[in-house]
Scaffold this motif. Sequence first.
Motif, mmCIF file in Angstrom:
data_model
loop_
_atom_site.group_PDB
_atom_site.id
_atom_site.type_symbol
_atom_site.label_atom_id
_atom_site.label_comp_id
_atom_site.label_asym_id
_atom_site.label_seq_id
_atom_site.Cartn_x
_atom_site.Cartn_y
_atom_site.Cartn_z
ATOM 1 N N TYR A 286 0.806 -1.211 0.000
ATOM 2 C CA TYR A 286 0.000 0.000 0.000
ATOM 3 C C TYR A 286 0.850 1.276 0.000
ATOM 4 C CZ TYR A 286 -3.227 -3.590 1.683
ATOM 5 O OH TYR A 286 -3.956 -4.735 1.822
ATOM 6 N N ILE A 287 1.868 1.321 0.848
ATOM 7 C CA ILE A 287 2.623 2.565 0.978
ATOM 8 C C ILE A 287 3.379 2.885 -0.296
ATOM 9 C CG2 ILE A 287 4.560 3.654 2.169
ATOM 10 C CD1 ILE A 287 3.613 2.423 4.746
ATOM 11 N N ILE A 288 4.095 1.907 -0.858
ATOM 12 C CA ILE A 288 4.857 2.181 -2.083
ATOM 13 C C ILE A 288 3.904 2.569 -3.210
ATOM 14 C CG2 ILE A 288 4.877 -0.244 -2.803
ATOM 15 C CD1 ILE A 288 7.734 2.247 -3.374
ATOM 16 N N LEU A 289 2.732 1.947 -3.253
ATOM 17 C CA LEU A 289 1.776 2.278 -4.305
ATOM 18 C C LEU A 289 1.272 3.708 -4.168
ATOM 19 C CD1 LEU A 289 0.183 1.213 -6.728
ATOM 20 C CD2 LEU A 289 -1.584 0.457 -5.133
ATOM 21 N N PHE A 290 0.979 4.132 -2.940
ATOM 22 C CA PHE A 290 0.467 5.482 -2.763
ATOM 23 C C PHE A 290 1.573 6.533 -2.840
ATOM 24 C CE2 PHE A 290 -3.292 3.241 -1.471
ATOM 25 C CZ PHE A 290 -4.301 4.062 -1.964
ATOM 26 N N ILE A 291 2.812 6.128 -2.610
ATOM 27 C CA ILE A 291 3.916 7.050 -2.871
ATOM 28 C C ILE A 291 4.049 7.279 -4.368
ATOM 29 C CG2 ILE A 291 6.436 7.232 -2.835
ATOM 30 C CD1 ILE A 291 6.383 6.061 -0.029
ATOM 31 N N ILE A 292 3.883 6.228 -5.158
ATOM 32 C CA ILE A 292 3.896 6.397 -6.618
ATOM 33 C C ILE A 292 2.742 7.296 -7.042
ATOM 34 C CG2 ILE A 292 3.640 5.186 -8.826
ATOM 35 C CD1 ILE A 292 5.035 2.765 -7.494
ATOM 36 N N PHE A 293 1.571 7.098 -6.442
ATOM 37 C CA PHE A 293 0.416 7.955 -6.721
ATOM 38 C C PHE A 293 0.732 9.409 -6.389
ATOM 39 C CE2 PHE A 293 -3.797 9.506 -4.874
ATOM 40 C CZ PHE A 293 -4.306 9.902 -6.109
ATOM 41 N N ALA A 294 1.330 9.640 -5.207
ATOM 42 C CA ALA A 294 1.690 11.001 -4.800
ATOM 43 C C ALA A 294 2.715 11.600 -5.755
ATOM 44 C CB ALA A 294 2.237 10.993 -3.377
ATOM 45 N N ALA A 295 3.663 10.784 -6.225
ATOM 46 C CA ALA A 295 4.675 11.272 -7.158
ATOM 47 C C ALA A 295 4.041 11.680 -8.480
ATOM 48 C CB ALA A 295 5.739 10.202 -7.384
ATOM 49 N N PHE A 296 3.038 10.938 -8.934
ATOM 50 C CA PHE A 296 2.340 11.310 -10.176
ATOM 51 C C PHE A 296 1.563 12.616 -9.978
ATOM 52 C CE2 PHE A 296 3.654 7.401 -11.876
ATOM 53 C CZ PHE A 296 3.277 7.326 -13.213
ATOM 54 N N LEU A 297 0.915 12.769 -8.818
ATOM 55 C CA LEU A 297 0.237 14.033 -8.535
ATOM 56 C C LEU A 297 1.242 15.184 -8.507
ATOM 57 C CD1 LEU A 297 -2.303 13.057 -5.712
ATOM 58 C CD2 LEU A 297 -2.772 13.417 -8.136
ATOM 59 N N GLN A 298 2.398 14.914 -7.918
ATOM 60 C CA GLN A 298 3.429 15.943 -7.815
ATOM 61 C C GLN A 298 3.958 16.321 -9.191
ATOM 62 O OE1 GLN A 298 6.167 15.213 -4.695
ATOM 63 N NE2 GLN A 298 7.829 16.337 -5.640
ATOM 64 N N ALA A 299 4.174 15.317 -10.034
ATOM 65 C CA ALA A 299 4.704 15.589 -11.374
ATOM 66 C C ALA A 299 3.734 16.408 -12.216
ATOM 67 C CB ALA A 299 5.034 14.275 -12.081
ATOM 68 N N SER A 300 2.438 16.269 -11.937
ATOM 69 C CA SER A 300 1.442 17.047 -12.678
ATOM 70 C C SER A 300 1.081 18.350 -11.979
ATOM 71 C CB SER A 300 0.179 16.207 -12.896
ATOM 72 O OG SER A 300 -0.352 15.757 -11.660
ATOM 73 N N LYS A 301 1.874 18.727 -10.934
ATOM 74 C CA LYS A 301 1.730 20.009 -10.224
ATOM 75 C C LYS A 301 0.380 20.160 -9.520
ATOM 76 C CE LYS A 301 5.742 21.442 -11.695
ATOM 77 N NZ LYS A 301 6.906 21.514 -10.798
ATOM 78 N N VAL A 302 -0.193 19.042 -9.088
ATOM 79 C CA VAL A 302 -1.484 19.112 -8.403
ATOM 80 C C VAL A 302 -1.331 19.784 -7.043
ATOM 81 C CG1 VAL A 302 -3.331 17.718 -7.374
ATOM 82 C CG2 VAL A 302 -2.474 17.170 -9.634
ATOM 83 N N GLY A 303 -0.177 19.625 -6.405
ATOM 84 C CA GLY A 303 0.047 20.253 -5.105
ATOM 85 C C GLY A 303 -0.102 21.760 -5.172
ATOM 86 N N ASP A 304 0.475 22.374 -6.211
ATOM 87 C CA ASP A 304 0.318 23.810 -6.403
ATOM 88 C C ASP A 304 -1.160 24.176 -6.518
ATOM 89 O OD1 ASP A 304 3.014 24.190 -6.331
ATOM 90 O OD2 ASP A 304 3.276 24.536 -8.476
ATOM 91 N N TYR A 305 -1.895 23.351 -7.274
ATOM 92 C CA TYR A 305 -3.320 23.644 -7.475
ATOM 93 C C TYR A 305 -4.089 23.522 -6.174
ATOM 94 C CZ TYR A 305 -8.125 23.312 -9.030
ATOM 95 O OH TYR A 305 -9.461 23.521 -9.185
ATOM 96 N N PHE A 306 -3.802 22.494 -5.369
ATOM 97 C CA PHE A 306 -4.490 22.327 -4.083
ATOM 98 C C PHE A 306 -4.349 23.581 -3.223
ATOM 99 C CE2 PHE A 306 -4.124 17.397 -3.880
ATOM 100 C CZ PHE A 306 -5.161 17.304 -4.781
ATOM 101 N N VAL A 307 -3.105 24.079 -3.134
ATOM 102 C CA VAL A 307 -2.851 25.241 -2.282
ATOM 103 C C VAL A 307 -3.524 26.483 -2.853
ATOM 104 C CG1 VAL A 307 -1.079 26.689 -1.236
ATOM 105 C CG2 VAL A 307 -0.708 24.239 -1.446
ATOM 106 N N ASN A 308 -3.415 26.698 -4.150
ATOM 107 C CA ASN A 308 -4.067 27.857 -4.770
ATOM 108 C C ASN A 308 -5.585 27.785 -4.612
ATOM 109 O OD1 ASN A 308 -1.872 29.419 -5.825
ATOM 110 N ND2 ASN A 308 -1.536 27.825 -7.349
ATOM 111 N N PHE A 309 -6.145 26.591 -4.750
ATOM 112 C CA PHE A 309 -7.585 26.415 -4.579
ATOM 113 C C PHE A 309 -7.991 26.769 -3.149
ATOM 114 C CE2 PHE A 309 -11.527 24.046 -3.975
ATOM 115 C CZ PHE A 309 -12.214 24.319 -5.151
ATOM 116 N N ALA A 310 -7.167 26.357 -2.202
ATOM 117 C CA ALA A 310 -7.440 26.682 -0.798
ATOM 118 C C ALA A 310 -7.402 28.185 -0.570
ATOM 119 C CB ALA A 310 -6.417 25.985 0.100
ATOM 120 N N PHE A 311 -6.434 28.875 -1.173
ATOM 121 C CA PHE A 311 -6.367 30.332 -1.042
ATOM 122 C C PHE A 311 -7.602 30.987 -1.653
ATOM 123 C CE2 PHE A 311 -1.789 30.072 -0.075
ATOM 124 C CZ PHE A 311 -1.727 31.032 0.916
#
Length: 731
Positions: A286-311
Amino acid sequence: MSKSSPKGPASEANASSASSPEALAQGVDEDVIEANRRLFTGWQWWLFGIAAVLYSTFHLVSLNVYPLETWSFRIVHICGALVLGYGLYAGTRFADDNIPASSRGLRLFGYLLLLPALYALLQVVLMQQTMAGGAMRIDPSVEAWHFGLPLIAATGIAILLSWATRHARNGLSAPDLVLMVCALASAGYLLVMYNSPLRMSTGTPFAPMGISYAAIAGSLLILELTRRVAGLALVIIAAVFLTYVFAGPYLPGFLGYPGLSVGRFFSQVYTDAGILGPTTAVSSTYIILFIIFAAFLQASKVGDYFVNFAFACAGRARGGPAKVAIFASGLMGMINGTSAGNVVSTGSLTIPLMKKVGYPARSAGAIEAAASTGGQIMPPIMGAGAFIMAEITGIPYTEIAIAAIIPSILYFASVYFMVDFEAAQKGMRGMRKDEIPLFSKLIKQVYLFAPIIILIVALFMGYSVIRAGTLATASAAVVSWISPNKMGIRAILKAMELASTMAIQIIAVCACAGIIVGVISLTGVGARFSSLLLGLAGVSQLLALFFAMCISILLGMGMPTTAAYAVAASVVAPGLIDIGIQPLIAHFFVFYFAVVSAITPPVALASYAASGISGANAMQTSVTSFKIGLAAYIVPFMFFYSPGILMEGSWIQILRVGVTATLGIVLLAASVQAWFFGHINGLIRLVLLAGAICMIYGGMISDLAGIAIGGAIFLMQRSKGAGGNGATASS
């Protein structure tokens, strides 16, 4: 997700602009380079990049297409992390202008250590051929003199040498190269023996001593890598437990036990009773799989969008950046599974902005720390905690995720109202319209939430966690194709490489926690702790719960959440179950206190990380984050007294307990912050605290008493004319 380096307030350049910025958060998804992380160039960069991609690919293929035998899969999983870890992370500071590189003689000695390491690896190959030829076992003298002793000597000396050998940041040191070979030799021998009938002999006098030699070397390698990537706290705790294995027979009282020989203990610790047990089972799936998932989200810059959406959603509310931190840090902390790491990634933006609108430095850091820590208890991912709990207890994952809903709401409601009341008390403003991104623009990219929604829907449609995680990972790549950050082949390979790098810490931590779990299971110390809790429960169950709380926090201090829960679940949870507490309640109780150890003084990793960004005193930040996250220390006791909090009981009971507990949390925040529809004095704060406890307790009579207290003080405050500027709702 990965951490980014601190930066100043992103909005200052736009403060006087007439139009809203396109994006406030930038670089949230950027990878951070730790102080002891190597920066390869040339062929070494290619070599380790390809190795990292292959490591992630191995897991995706094994989990979805071609499954391996369980123990073999976990051994390869740990071995790959050790090889990558020793290649990427140095054991000491790098050489620079102030620190010269180590002497030529020291480096030459390091290369000479390759001889015994390579010899041990060669012996593994020869042993494999011998066993494949029909031999029942290997000559003990060959195992000792030609494999075990050279392997252990090379491992131990190379670890010591790596602490003294300094080299350039773009190069690989000889001792670390030796440790990589030793990792291959140790894992190779275990693969040979565990795929033979000798696997059944572990823990008996008939077990080949070579298994113990390989386990000793493997344990040393795991402990040293854990020190490099996660600090000394977990290593020291593991060392204490290992010392107990051999010192236990000489200890008095309930801690004493008959004892285990070196051979018998280490022949078992590298099995599913220890290192290859529940913690590695979860990290390898589970952990390695969700780390890969997080890495794909990171590569597509979703983290930036999450924070901007929150603002865009909460930035204009009073104390806006603090409320943004609650939303964004909770969401990202749920995915990346690390409180301190999430503080660095989102806090580098939110903490300076909180200070700008009026929060003191210690409050700004504490709010970020509390919010990031809360991400670990937010379903459906819960920073991988839900998966570990499911593995240990056998309770279905979906049941755990559903049970976590109300407690997580209570925690974040507490943090929210703590923040809101402080903002009201100090007359803080929100951010101006021209300081935050336009919601109307960001809502057009709301499809970036699709991978998380797909994950949740797939899980509750009955898909396995692995299938749902793989589907969500693939959807992250597909969704990126209609976003400004399209993932092509290069970006996908980069995400795979990043996932392997991100996974090293958590794999090392889980393997190290496995050593502790092995000690607990093989020495029976957990059973003795259970008997101690039973004795306390005979006096008072509340006293037993309080003692369990203290032990869970103590075990978790300085440790990543995953390891903290794994250890506490082995030591404390069985004792709680023995005194009559349901397994789900017992494990949630332990899990919550393992999580909040990240904000509990005196060792609070998340708070210390936040203080580094805010510039406040680390201990002051820790105490303030403890105050802001106070609900997390109360809610677990509600699991025992009001099981409806964990969705147990009728819907009417669950609804009543959920609503009244939320109101109790509001009164608790008002009491702590001295604000309830206006300023309140010490006496009223005490009365509000009593009302909060009544409603949090969850009984029908106590709920009515709490509501009466809250209503009476509300009317009294309104009659004073304080309601106009003291509403609890955000402005």
